[in-house]
Design a protein around this motif. Structure first.
Motif, PDB file in Angstrom:
ATOM      1  N   UNK A 187       0.583  -1.146   0.172  1.00  0.00           N
ATOM      2  CA  UNK A 187       0.071   0.048   0.091  1.00  0.00           C
ATOM      3  C   UNK A 187       1.022   1.164  -0.019  1.00  0.00           C
ATOM      4  N   UNK A 188       0.571   2.346  -0.637  1.00  0.00           N
ATOM      5  CA  UNK A 188       1.116   3.625  -0.732  1.00  0.00           C
ATOM      6  C   UNK A 188      -0.155   4.530  -0.255  1.00  0.00           C
ATOM      7  N   UNK A 189       0.313   5.567   0.697  1.00  0.00           N
ATOM      8  CA  UNK A 189      -0.696   6.505   0.942  1.00  0.00           C
ATOM      9  C   UNK A 189      -1.105   7.664  -0.113  1.00  0.00           C
ATOM     10  N   UNK A 190      -1.623   7.098  -1.123  1.00  0.00           N
ATOM     11  CA  UNK A 190      -1.675   8.083  -2.208  1.00  0.00           C
ATOM     12  C   UNK A 190      -3.396   7.843  -3.070  1.00  0.00           C
ATOM     13  N   UNK A 191      -3.921   8.806  -3.166  1.00  0.00           N
ATOM     14  CA  UNK A 191      -5.068   8.727  -4.018  1.00  0.00           C
ATOM     15  C   UNK A 191      -4.795   8.614  -5.507  1.00  0.00           C
ATOM     16  N   UNK A 192      -4.907   7.523  -5.990  1.00  0.00           N
ATOM     17  CA  UNK A 192      -4.415   7.051  -7.481  1.00  0.00           C
ATOM     18  C   UNK A 192      -5.501   7.251  -8.450  1.00  0.00           C
ATOM     19  N   UNK A 193      -6.711   6.887  -8.051  1.00  0.00           N
ATOM     20  CA  UNK A 193      -7.873   6.593  -9.196  1.00  0.00           C
ATOM     21  C   UNK A 193      -9.206   7.337  -8.675  1.00  0.00           C
ATOM     22  N   UNK A 194     -10.173   7.278  -9.794  1.00  0.00           N
ATOM     23  CA  UNK A 194     -11.600   7.592  -9.455  1.00  0.00           C
ATOM     24  C   UNK A 194     -12.437   6.453 -10.076  1.00  0.00           C
ATOM     25  N   UNK A 195     -13.320   5.652  -9.362  1.00  0.00           N
ATOM     26  CA  UNK A 195     -14.159   4.834  -9.800  1.00  0.00           C
ATOM     27  C   UNK A 195     -15.719   5.378  -9.842  1.00  0.00           C
TER      28      UNK A 195
END
Length: 261
Positions: free
Chosen positions: A187-195
């Motif tokens: 896990x990395x504490x980063x917002x990566x995407x949008x569903x």
């Protein structure tokens, strides 16, 4: 080791506005090779000329899992990190490089971050809770690892046999459990995407079926002895997962009533 990223985008070509936003977001997320998997009658000329697609693969017509498998397996040989993204979903800007750095650790086969649930207009409704704990509870609890916000090693994908055509909704969950058996999910504490959560979404339209199939996946990876008593935790996990989906539906309906969608 140099990392080369490939993103597979399966599409039927029926949502051109969302598809364009999806491809734009991948370009903004970082350097990657985009392989669009589409039906034979889909015309990709405009997307190719705009530089939004690097490659087009004809959908073999064996379902979504089959389309994604075809997309991964037709990528150039130099591509060693991959993922797929629904044609109505998005990646966040400048996130791919951060995920790729985690693969400098040889034990890591899959890297994931946070994923926002967005409405039809791309407005954030909710963020799915996740963290390193999500990898630890994978075989006994709900799947809290967002596939759109991830990358995985291409060779690991092949080692576990790719996506299983036995599942219509939970093939990504099945892949996660298989990958967890051969390496680390990081896990990395980063917002990566949008569903994008809307009425046309495959998972939303068949919510109860997808939750039930996820339960089937979990049980299929348990030892026989544990399978016999799995109902003790499966019933509450299934209900909690289904109710979480209803919560997001309520948020989506509220956004529409407020004129946001």
């Amino acid at each position: 080791m140099n990392f080369e990223i490939g993103i597979v985008v399966p599409t039927l070509g029926t949502r051109p506005e969302y598809l364009r936003k999806c491809l734009d977001s991948i370009r903004l997320a970082g350097k990657s090779h985009i392989n669009l998997v589409a039906p034979s009658d889909f015309d990709p000329t405009t997307l190719l000329s705009a530089g939004l697609v690097d490659q087009v693969t004809v959908d073999p017509g064996s379902g979504l899992a089959g389309a994604i498998n075809a997309g991964v397996r037709t990528l150039p040989e130099k591509i060693n990190l991959v993922n797929w993204l629904g044609d109505d979903d998005i990646l966040k800007p400048e996130t791919l490089e951060t995920l790729a750095k985690e693969f400098s650790k040889p034990s890591v086969v899959f890297v994931y971050g946070h994923c926002d649930y967005i409405d039809d207009n791309g407005q954030k409704m909710w963020s799915s809770p996740t963290g390193q704990f999500a990898a630890r509870i994978l075989r006994f609890g709900p799947d809290l690892i967002p596939q759109p916000g991830a990358l995985f090693r291409r060779d690991a994908f092949e080692i576990v046999g790719g996506l299983s055509a036995d599942f219509g909704w939970a093939f990504d969950f099945d892949l996660l459990i298989k990958l967890s058996k051969i390496g680390k999910l990081q896990f990395v504490p980063l917002t990566v995407s949008g569903f994008r959560w809307h009425s046309d979404s495959l998972t939303v339209r068949a919510r109860w079926k997808s939750v039930g199939e996820a339960s089937k996946v979990r049980r299929s990876h348990l030892p026989c002895v544990l399978r016999l008593i799995s109902f003790l935790w499966e019933i509450p996990v299934v209900l909690a997962t289904y109710l979480a989906g209803l919560r997001v539906n309520r948020l989506a309906l509220k956004a529409k009533s407020n004129g946001k969608s």
